[in-house]
Structure formats: C-alpha cells, structure tokens
Motif scaffolding. Sequence first.
Motif, PDB file in Angstrom:
ATOM      1  N   UNK A  47      45.647   0.378  -7.063  1.00  0.00           N
ATOM      2  CA  UNK A  47      45.469  -0.945  -8.181  1.00  0.00           C
ATOM      3  C   UNK A  47      45.969  -0.795  -9.293  1.00  0.00           C
ATOM      4  N   UNK A  48      46.347  -1.945  -9.805  1.00  0.00           N
ATOM      5  CA  UNK A  48      47.374  -2.033 -11.057  1.00  0.00           C
ATOM      6  C   UNK A  48      46.047  -2.315 -12.321  1.00  0.00           C
ATOM      7  N   UNK A  49      46.423  -2.409 -13.340  1.00  0.00           N
ATOM      8  CA  UNK A  49      45.592  -2.718 -14.719  1.00  0.00           C
ATOM      9  C   UNK A  49      44.762  -3.888 -14.246  1.00  0.00           C
ATOM     10  N   UNK A  50      45.414  -5.174 -13.702  1.00  0.00           N
ATOM     11  CA  UNK A  50      45.089  -6.441 -13.479  1.00  0.00           C
ATOM     12  C   UNK A  50      43.961  -6.340 -12.423  1.00  0.00           C
ATOM     13  N   UNK A  51      42.863  -7.012 -12.448  1.00  0.00           N
ATOM     14  CA  UNK A  51      41.946  -7.215 -11.530  1.00  0.00           C
ATOM     15  C   UNK A  51      42.547  -7.866 -10.207  1.00  0.00           C
ATOM     16  N   UNK A  52      42.221  -7.153  -9.144  1.00  0.00           N
ATOM     17  CA  UNK A  52      42.561  -8.060  -7.742  1.00  0.00           C
ATOM     18  C   UNK A  52      44.055  -7.774  -7.383  1.00  0.00           C
ATOM     19  N   UNK A  53      44.677  -7.047  -8.106  1.00  0.00           N
ATOM     20  CA  UNK A  53      46.308  -6.830  -8.060  1.00  0.00           C
ATOM     21  C   UNK A  53      46.429  -5.184  -7.597  1.00  0.00           C
ATOM     22  N   UNK A  54      47.425  -5.218  -6.601  1.00  0.00           N
ATOM     23  CA  UNK A  54      47.834  -3.959  -6.225  1.00  0.00           C
ATOM     24  C   UNK A  54      49.447  -3.638  -6.304  1.00  0.00           C
ATOM     25  N   UNK A  55      49.875  -2.525  -6.002  1.00  0.00           N
ATOM     26  CA  UNK A  55      51.183  -2.228  -5.913  1.00  0.00           C
ATOM     27  C   UNK A  55      51.576  -1.235  -4.941  1.00  0.00           C
ATOM     28  N   UNK A  56      52.649  -1.240  -4.434  1.00  0.00           N
ATOM     29  CA  UNK A  56      53.156  -0.121  -3.503  1.00  0.00           C
ATOM     30  C   UNK A  56      54.440  -0.130  -3.556  1.00  0.00           C
ATOM     31  N   UNK A  57      55.043   1.156  -3.570  1.00  0.00           N
ATOM     32  CA  UNK A  57      56.704   1.507  -3.741  1.00  0.00           C
ATOM     33  C   UNK A  57      57.002   2.102  -2.376  1.00  0.00           C
ATOM     34  N   UNK A  58      58.569   1.889  -2.362  1.00  0.00           N
ATOM     35  CA  UNK A  58      59.353   2.286  -1.313  1.00  0.00           C
ATOM     36  C   UNK A  58      60.542   2.729  -1.875  1.00  0.00           C
ATOM     37  N   UNK A  59      60.900   4.042  -1.725  1.00  0.00           N
ATOM     38  CA  UNK A  59      61.979   4.774  -2.189  1.00  0.00           C
ATOM     39  C   UNK A  59      63.132   5.017  -0.982  1.00  0.00           C
ATOM     40  N   UNK A  60      64.465   4.733  -1.094  1.00  0.00           N
ATOM     41  CA  UNK A  60      65.315   4.407  -0.017  1.00  0.00           C
ATOM     42  C   UNK A  60      66.614   5.058  -0.436  1.00  0.00           C
ATOM     43  N   UNK A  61      67.676   5.228   0.190  1.00  0.00           N
ATOM     44  CA  UNK A  61      68.760   5.739  -0.050  1.00  0.00           C
ATOM     45  C   UNK A  61      69.884   4.805   0.458  1.00  0.00           C
ATOM     46  N   UNK A  62      70.422   4.102  -0.291  1.00  0.00           N
ATOM     47  CA  UNK A  62      71.367   2.961   0.006  1.00  0.00           C
ATOM     48  C   UNK A  62      72.914   3.529  -0.171  1.00  0.00           C
ATOM     49  N   UNK A  63      73.722   2.718   0.874  1.00  0.00           N
ATOM     50  CA  UNK A  63      75.322   3.124   0.794  1.00  0.00           C
ATOM     51  C   UNK A  63      75.914   2.325  -0.364  1.00  0.00           C
ATOM     52  N   UNK A  64      76.646   3.080  -1.176  1.00  0.00           N
ATOM     53  CA  UNK A  64      77.334   2.381  -2.311  1.00  0.00           C
ATOM     54  C   UNK A  64      78.858   2.546  -2.109  1.00  0.00           C
ATOM     55  N   UNK A  65      79.489   1.913  -2.671  1.00  0.00           N
ATOM     56  CA  UNK A  65      80.867   2.215  -2.671  1.00  0.00           C
ATOM     57  C   UNK A  65      81.748   2.143  -4.084  1.00  0.00           C
TER      58      UNK A  65
END
Length: 92
Positions: free
Chosen positions: A74-92
């Motif tokens: 839950x976030x501070x706002x009613x009816x709102x949620x969050x989710x996070x994804x961490x990834x490793x991406x290829x950079x050049x």
Amino acid sequence: MMAQLQKSAQSQLKQYLGENLDTPTHKESTAQPFPHREPIKHLLIGSPKAVSSTIHYLQVIGYASVGDWSPLLPTANPGEVMSILSRQILTQ
C-alpha cells in the motif's frame, strides 16, 4: 498480428536484457568486447487491478515473471498500491 507483436516485443526485450544473444557481427565485436550490465528498478504505482494487470502483461510478453515482482504494497494514497522489479540490463 498480436502474435507478431508479442514476438517482436520479446525479441527487443531479450536484446535489451542481453539474453539469448546471437554471435555478434564484426562491427559489434570490435565495439566493446565485454558488455556491461547495470541495475535498473521498475516501479508500478496504481490501483491493485492496474498494477496486477500490468505485471501479468509483462509476463505475457516475456519481460518478467509474476514472481519477480515484489508483493503489492500500500502507498499513502487510499486504494493505491506499488510493486517493484529489479533487473540487470545490458549497456554499452
């Protein structure tokens, strides 16, 4: 048509993430011999339905499994949620 879009999106995602790379061309092999990976975090914020739907869509197109995301928080706002994804991406 949808299958073609999904296949194209999956191909772009694999290239973005550095997965399933084919043998590089001569130009690519001389550009940078050791690709570098960097962390990136994706944050989804919205209604539980919108966040869950987006997570499932990202699995359908092959970007991330549902289990890769954090639980809905839950976030501070009613009816709102969050989710996070961490990834490793290829950079050049």
